[in-house]
Structure formats: structure tokens, C-alpha cells
Design an enzyme around this catalytic site. Structure first.
Site, PDB file in Angstrom:
ATOM      1  N   ASP A 173       2.408 -40.094 -35.886  1.00 58.35           N
ATOM      2  CA  ASP A 173       2.923 -39.949 -34.526  1.00 58.35           C
ATOM      3  C   ASP A 173       4.282 -40.651 -34.446  1.00 58.35           C
ATOM      4  O   ASP A 173       5.066 -40.570 -35.377  1.00 58.35           O
ATOM      5  CB  ASP A 173       1.916 -40.489 -33.519  1.00 58.35           C
ATOM      6  CG  ASP A 173       2.094 -39.914 -32.113  1.00 58.35           C
ATOM      7  OD1 ASP A 173       3.104 -39.235 -31.874  1.00 58.35           O
ATOM      8  OD2 ASP A 173       1.232 -40.153 -31.257  1.00 58.35           O
ATOM      9  N   ASP A 223       7.590 -45.869 -30.329  1.00 56.39           N
ATOM     10  CA  ASP A 223       7.206 -45.428 -28.997  1.00 56.39           C
ATOM     11  C   ASP A 223       7.187 -46.631 -28.055  1.00 56.39           C
ATOM     12  O   ASP A 223       6.633 -47.684 -28.388  1.00 56.39           O
ATOM     13  CB  ASP A 223       5.829 -44.767 -29.020  1.00 56.39           C
ATOM     14  CG  ASP A 223       5.874 -43.348 -29.567  1.00 56.39           C
ATOM     15  OD1 ASP A 223       6.972 -42.895 -29.959  1.00 56.39           O
ATOM     16  OD2 ASP A 223       4.811 -42.694 -29.615  1.00 56.39           O
ATOM     17  N   ARG A 254      12.397 -35.831 -30.080  1.00 56.97           N
ATOM     18  CA  ARG A 254      12.206 -37.135 -29.441  1.00 56.97           C
ATOM     19  C   ARG A 254      13.170 -38.173 -30.031  1.00 56.97           C
ATOM     20  O   ARG A 254      12.761 -39.215 -30.524  1.00 56.97           O
ATOM     21  CB  ARG A 254      10.766 -37.631 -29.562  1.00 56.97           C
ATOM     22  CG  ARG A 254       9.747 -36.695 -28.966  1.00 56.97           C
ATOM     23  CD  ARG A 254       8.340 -37.267 -29.063  1.00 56.97           C
ATOM     24  NE  ARG A 254       7.353 -36.348 -28.503  1.00 56.97           N
ATOM     25  CZ  ARG A 254       6.034 -36.557 -28.482  1.00 56.97           C
ATOM     26  NH1 ARG A 254       5.552 -37.679 -29.006  1.00 56.97           N
ATOM     27  NH2 ARG A 254       5.223 -35.678 -27.962  1.00 56.97           N
ATOM     28  N   ASP A 295       1.095 -44.919 -34.720  1.00 55.52           N
ATOM     29  CA  ASP A 295       2.539 -45.112 -34.550  1.00 55.52           C
ATOM     30  C   ASP A 295       3.015 -46.139 -35.565  1.00 55.52           C
ATOM     31  O   ASP A 295       2.247 -47.006 -35.989  1.00 55.52           O
ATOM     32  CB  ASP A 295       2.871 -45.625 -33.144  1.00 55.52           C
ATOM     33  CG  ASP A 295       2.569 -44.608 -32.058  1.00 55.52           C
ATOM     34  OD1 ASP A 295       2.631 -43.403 -32.345  1.00 55.52           O
ATOM     35  OD2 ASP A 295       2.260 -45.032 -30.923  1.00 55.52           O
TER      36      ASP A 295
END
Length: 456
Positions: A291, A295, A348, A268
């Protein structure tokens, strides 16, 4: 990191305060140089019961200044508690804001900005009525401190003429949203600054105990995830880039990450987890990672994600990592996403589990191939004042195997994009904010989002 951050109907208070400041002609100050003069833009960025966030920009109109202190007084008992971009002290009603190490030199027409959190008495929050720069009273013009051939019979006017132009107030880019709650977010505050130029120095600075301001210079190549400890401000100098790795805030609190470019990360770019709290992620750029760009998961809380740009990337911002983690996540995962530019990012933007209320406002969505916002697992998401352009699926309930959440959608603007799926109720937003008109959000966000758009 915008019925509460960057522009809510608070704000009768903020709107009225800004209008009052303009009409009263209070956007002026002066410096103690040979030819002295400056402009000051003071505004209330957000306000909530007992507290508010202020933004100040000072522009030097006179000779160059090396080191500055801006002073003003409050008339209703306001008390400054935290500040960024300046060292602020207060004695009684008198407030002094002094430059930090990176913004002390102001060339002619040069500017410096800072922000602060303060308390108020919930009855009134009047604006300061005057400013001083380096202990010289504001006059609104440039005036020699030793005028040539002064004439006692012809005093120099001490106030600007009514016809003098009033400077415009710059976009308010201070802290707003969930990160203002739970005591606020100040990062390293006024701690000493460390500049890092390689992965080893960055790793050591991030993992050190105690408060710190860490400035990243140049491109730092690394891999994996670098641990960030509590009470850190991480600022990028112009062009600062982190390539190949990401930052991991795990169980720590009070962290600010601003003005960095992240690319090609192999996990991430920014991971906030294990009940980390009070995090502000602001004015960064993200592209071409493995990714998530940002997050947030595992019971983390009180986070603001603002003014970031994500492009050439698939999985953007995940909030809540799995459907079976409700025991840790319910009652947490409260995040504000505002003034972000989801520039062709696929999905997302964000994808939400459990958090309520999550506030998604004044973001610009462009050509998102998957979807914009997904609310799942009984989350509550307020989708407000956003601009959707060429987005085939703007927002919906449920995603994949995750059950539906709730969405309240209002005041959004759609260009070649459908109205999304909404339903259910969302908890009230506890903080005040200013809401930009949705049709203006594209121009506002594209002009201001991403790394390199602020002076830090």
C-alpha cells in the site's frame, strides 16, 4: 524530510545571506592539529517570523581530527534552540557545536554536516563573521601549529589571499517546511544512540518511552507495522534496509526518519495517523510495497516529506484517508512535499484531502502512469517549481468519488507533459523557503534524493 521551503522567494534573506557569505570569504575555519585548516559553509535554509533554520558543513583540510567543536558568535541576538547532527550550546552570543558519536572523526578533506533551528529578532539576521575549530581561529588555509624556523621579520599571513578559491556551498538539505512549525521537529535530539540489527531490537527501541536516536544497520526483515513513539530519530547506516514491514506513528509527535530503504512492505511503509504532529521523513527510498509508501491521515499535522525516491510502486503518498473524515481532518493535514523523486510511481504523488495549505514544490516527476497530484475534498494545494517529464496527467481537481479541491500552480516545468488542471485559492504558506528554478530540479533531485545520499 522544497511564497515559502528549500528555495522560496523568502528569500531575499537566504539568497542575500549566502551571497554575502561567499563574497566576504567567510567559508573558512581552522583546527587545532599539527597542520590545521578547514572550510565552513554556513547558510540560512529557511526563515520565518521569529525563527530560522541553519545548515553548516565543516570540511577538514588539515591533519585528521578526532573530535571537533566549531565555534562562532552572533551579532544580533540570535539564539539556537534545537539542533541535529551536532550538540549545540550557547552562552550569550557565543555558540559551540560539538560532534555527535557518529561524525567526530574527520579525515583530511572529510566533512560533517549539521543543522539547527534558532530565533532572531525579525530586524536583521547577519551571518557569523568568524569561526573557530577546536579553539583555533579560522585562517582559510592549512598552517602548522609549530612552524619550522619562524622568522619574526616575516609574519605568516593570517587571511586567505583574494585569489584563493571560494568553496561552493553544498545543497541545503536541512529541515524546511511544515515540520519547522509548531515548535519545530528535533526527534531524539542529543539523546544516546542505540544501534539495532534485527527486528526484535528495532521494535523495542521504537516503542520505548523517552528520547532516543536509533541507528539501523544492515537489512532487518519483519512484517506488519512497528509502533514508533514520540521523540525518536531513526537513522539508517549505509545500506540500511527495512524489508517486509513498516513504521506506524500513531498519536505521537516529534519523529525523524532518514536514510532508510523500505521494500516489500505488506501494509504501509510509513503511516502517520491519529493527530501525530511534527514529523520529518527525509532521504529514504521506497519500492515494491503493498500500500502507501508514506500515508498521512486522521488529523495529523506539521509534516515535511523531503528528498525521498519512490520507484517500482503504485500507491505513493496519501494525505487524508477518506471523504467522510472532515471533522477530524479540516484545519490539519498540513504537509510539505519537496525535492522528492517520483520515479515512475503510478499515482498519489500525493493525493490530498482537506489539508490547506499543502505545499508540493521542487519535486521531480518521471513517467507517472496514473497522475501526479490530485487535490480533493476542498483541499488547497500549492504546486510550485516542479519538473514533470513524460507524465500524462500532471495535476488535477477531484479523484474517483472524491469531490474537487483547489490547486494553485506556478513556475512548473513540463517536458512531454501537459499543464494540469488548477483552480481556486490556497491559504498562504507561513514559513520561508528557497525555490529552485524548475528547469534545474531534475538534476538537483536525481543527484540528491533517496537513501544513501547524505551523511548521518
Amino acid at each position: 524530510m522544497r511564497t515559502a521551503q528549500r528555495r522560496m522567494t523568502l528569500l531575499a534573506t537566504t539568497a542575500a545571506a549566502t551571497a554575502t557569505l561567499l563574497t566576504a570569504g567567510l567559508l573558512t575555519a581552522v583546527s587545532a592539529q599539527a597542520a590545521a585548516g578547514c572550510q565552513v559553509a554556513y547558510s540560512v535554509a529557511s526563515q520565518w517570523p521569529g525563527g530560522f533554520t541553519g545548515n553548516v558543513t565543516v570540511t577538514n583540510l588539515g591533519d585528521p581530527v578526532s573530535g571537533w567543536t566549531l565555534g562562532w558568535s552572533y551579532a544580533a541576538g540570535q539564539q539556537v534552540s534545537q539542533a541535529w547532527g551536532a550538540t549545540v550550546s550557547q552562552s550569550g552570543s557565543q555558540v559551540s557545536a560539538t560532534n555527535v558519536d557518529y561524525n567526530g572523526n574527520l579525515a583530511t578533506n572529510g566533512s560533517a554536516s549539521f543543522g539547527f533551528n534558532a530565533s532572531w529578532n525579525n530586524a536583521s539576521n547577519p551571518l557569523p563573521t568568524s569561526f573557530t575549530l577546536n579553539n583555533v581561529a579560522c585562517t582559510g588555509g592549512t598552517t602548522p601549529t609549530t612552524p619550522a624556523n619562524p622568522s619574526p621579520s616575516t609574519p605568516t599571513p593570517s587571511n586567505p589571499l583574494p585569489s584563493d578559491p571560494v568553496p561552493s556551498i553544498p545543497p541545503q538539505t536541512g529541515l524546511v517546511g511544515w515540520a519547522t512549525q509548531n515548535g519545530g521537529t528535533t526527534g531524539g535530539g542529543g539523546a544516546p544512540t542505540t544501534t539495532v540489527t534485527n527486528a526484535s531490537a528495532l521494535t523495542s527501541a521504537l516503542n520505548a518511552t523517552g528520547s532516543a536516536v536509533i541507528r539501523v544497520s544492515g537489512t532487518i526483515s519483519c512484517s506488519g507495522m512497528l509502533r514508533v513513539r514520540s521523540n525518536k530519530t531513526i537513522l539508517g547506516n549505509s545500506g540500511a534496509t527495512i524489508a517486509g514491514c513498516g513504521l506506524n506513528i500513531s498519536g505521537d509527535r516529534n519523529v525523524i526518519i532518514r536514510n532508510l530503504t523500505f521494500r516489500d512492505w505488506n501494509d504501509d511503509a510509513i503511516n502517520v495517523q491519529e493527530s501525530a504532529t511534527n514529523i520529518w521523513i527525509d532521504h529514504n527510498s521506497f519500492s515494491n510495497g503493498y500500500d502507501g509508501a508514506v500515508d498521512i491521515k486522521r488529523g495529523s499535522d506539521f509534516v515535511t516529506v523531503s528528498w525521498n525516491r519512490v520507484f517500482n510502486h503504485d500507491k505513493t503518498m496519501l494525505l487524508g484517508h477518506s471523504d467522510d473524515n472532515g471533522g477530524q481532518d479540516i484545519g490539519h493535514l498540513r504537509v510539505s512535499y519537496h525535492h522528492n523523486w517520483f520515479d515512475g510511481s503510478n499515482q498519489r504523488n500525493p493525493r490530498v484531502r482537506f489539508g490547506n495549505p499543502v505545499h508540493v514544490f521542487n519535486n521531480y516527476y518521471r513517467a507517472n502512469g496514473g497522475y501526479g497530484v490530485a487535490s480533493t475534498e476542498n483541499a488547497g494545494v500549492l504546486v510550485e517549481g516542479n519538473y514533470f517529464e513524460n507524465v500524462r496527467d500532471t495535476y488535477h481537481l477531484g479523484e474517483g468519488d472524491s469531490g474537487p479541491g483547489r490547486i494553485v500552480a506556478r513556475n512548473n516545468h513540463f517536458v512531454n507533459s501537459p499543464t494540469g488542471q488548477a483552480g481556486g485559492s490556497v491559504a498562504s504558506i507561513p514559513y520561508s523557503y528557497q525555490l529552485d528554478t524548475a528547469s534545474n530540479v531534475k538534476s538537483i533531485v536525481t543527484a540528491g534524493a533517496g537513501a544513501g545520499r547524505i551523511t548521518v
